[in-house]
Design an enzyme around this catalytic site. Sequence first.
Site, short mmCIF file in Angstrom:
data_model
loop_
_atom_site.label_atom_id
_atom_site.label_comp_id
_atom_site.label_asym_id
_atom_site.label_seq_id
_atom_site.Cartn_x
_atom_site.Cartn_y
_atom_site.Cartn_z
N CYS A 85 8.14 -2.75 -0.63
CA CYS A 85 7.52 -1.63 -1.34
C CYS A 85 8.29 -1.25 -2.60
CB CYS A 85 7.38 -0.44 -0.40
SG CYS A 85 6.50 -0.89 1.11
N HIS A 334 -0.61 4.36 -1.96
CA HIS A 334 0.54 3.47 -1.96
C HIS A 334 0.12 1.99 -2.01
CE1 HIS A 334 4.38 1.76 -1.19
NE2 HIS A 334 4.41 1.85 0.12
#
Lengths: 387, 387
Positions: A85, A334
């Site tokens: 991420c 996200h």
Amino acid sequence: MREVGIIGVGHTKFGNLGRVTSRELITAAALEALEMSSLSKDDIDAVYAGLLSPDIFEHQMHAAPGIPDYLGMKNTPSTRLEAACASGGLSVMHGIIGVASGLYDHVLSVGAEKMTNLPTSHVTEALAMCADDIYEVAPGITFPGAFAMMARRHEHEFGTTPEMRAAVAVKNHKHAMENELAQFHKEITIEKAMNSLMIADPLTLYDCSPITDGAAAVVIVPWEVAKHHDGPKVKVKAFAQASDTMSLHDRPDLTGFMTTKIAARTAFERAGLTPKDIDFLEVHDCFTIAEIMAIEDMGFYEKGEGGKAALNGETYRDGRLPVNVSGGLKAKGHPIGATGVSQVVEVFKQLSGLAHERQLDDVTYGMTQNLGGSGSTIVCHILERGD
Amino acid sequence: MREVGIIGVGHTKFGNLGRVTSRELITAAALEALEMSSLSKDDIDAVYAGLLSPDIFEHQMHAAPGIPDYLGMKNTPSTRLEAACASGGLSVMHGIIGVASGLYDHVLSVGAEKMTNLPTSHVTEALAMCADDIYEVAPGITFPGAFAMMARRHEHEFGTTPEMRAAVAVKNHKHAMENELAQFHKEITIEKAMNSLMIADPLTLYDCSPITDGAAAVVIVPWEVAKHHDGPKVKVKAFAQASDTMSLHDRPDLTGFMTTKIAARTAFERAGLTPKDIDFLEVHDCFTIAEIMAIEDMGFYEKGEGGKAALNGETYRDGRLPVNVSGGLKAKGHPIGATGVSQVVEVFKQLSGLAHERQLDDVTYGMTQNLGGSGSTIVCHILERGD
């Protein structure tokens, strides 16, 4: 190394964007960033791209050359970076290094992910691979479970409560109301968050960030060029990256990330600044507990005190230290590879007076913290208002 | 940017290495490189890693932090780069940029792949994803098919024969006889190569590189440090990267790669050298036709003349321009992420007198060409003897 600035940003809507590829999303964000920068595609010397797994999500490896291809920039070097991420943060960082070193004069750093193609269970399994496959994934852990252990330990050590975590979600959902590009525009209450579906005890649905499609882009140039640019500009004060063990069992403490501490401290040293100088933050709230740990580990709160911040209103847009005014990963969404770039885009917009309804007053320095895996990679950036 | 050198290299055996992870292979190669460099793991400021798809091959994304983790270098920044079969070249290049910029003093660049876990059909499908998924992979093309079209067109335009391609395989198999780390130690004949199994007309089995496990590593430091190093050292004269369209149908010509031409020309310009100055090459012979196109596109042969080079003996170890003395991808093996690093390791060994039975005499400059996908990424390096 020479000083570096940003003179253009682009950002797609975040959410379930239907039948579109990450390459197309990146094209849209990049064209917006190029237009703001007044540069043409032919001015760009190199492209960096943060993408977690276009292979698993879109059956497309070697995705980086497809970006200059779709933008009509023939033969421009284009490089994919992957750090779970934190892939987007590394894309921005390597664009900065490319310009700071003198190798390139104009770099386009982008990030994207197209995730909603796959069933949720597939996405969860794909994301789990960013933890240690041998010691954690094979025995069955996924990220909600990993962060649940951290939340439990934070409760045990410091008395952090479910209400404190829920307050982070309530705040970020409220912030996202004023971000038209956010995935969710829905205010929630502490009660609703605390009573939502249990995902991994003690984390409920509203402790978790969603599955999202989206892309973001920035144009990076030497500060000597940026400062004469007739348009918005922001100076890069510092970047820093740190890694840690893949397995949680190899770390002495579960209530924070050594990587965040090191990356933030390094960034402050390089910038010649301290936490007191920073006006607002975009941090990696993949889970609510992660925002609490971030503001502690970065030095904005004493260890164990971070849980009170949102509950007391201090990290709201009108509080003393606004955190995730964009809505954060929790409510803005996200899209993995995009997130680190999106954080920098938000800081740019706030420092340039381009944040519309959510604009902060009198801000000079903004800072980002982008996390990969269970904190095995952290990338921080500090940006300074450029006008 | 400051000048940069290499003072340590490491390289595992290439082949089917059984039950081992890419992380373990990288650890072995890195420890060998560190030992040669006389640096300790604590001296390393950053790690770069070329890995095509640890997710698909080993169910492990976010593989980069696992490298300093296994090496016991806690918290050292570690970054994965992916550009299909050019991932390793980009790992070396970004290590060089990191040191040349002044950001880092000591970088470990590694590359690896663990591929033999999966059935051949799965590997072929995974590799195919490095072509354009929408226009090429979905309709059914794989890389043998893509390079078969190039070979056909090269035959049509220039009269290149199957015998010329077979001669490349024969040469590289012969070269690999003297590389103890190579996957194959088996001499073949032109007849054997030409009569082997048809893979994608006109390419036969011996036109194709194999599926391989392996890792390679280099230690990169400022030249000011390298030149005082009491041990082997090589100077980095230049690096260059170029990208091209993902789809073959978007290119004006199938008989060569614009990316190779641009990357080689850029590297020569940066080095202040011409092809006449280069003593030997390590190029990306994923298929025999790719070696022929490489030596043409890099400027060592006129377009259409490259096919004669191996057949005439000119690119053998004792020829006027030795190419792939290591055995090349064809016979040394092709563990995807390792290949670009392995090429640099071979050039280092040749320039340092460490190439044992295959040592070239009186070599000053060696050059690499590392290819990703169907040439959508090319990375070139030029290295100079350092003693």
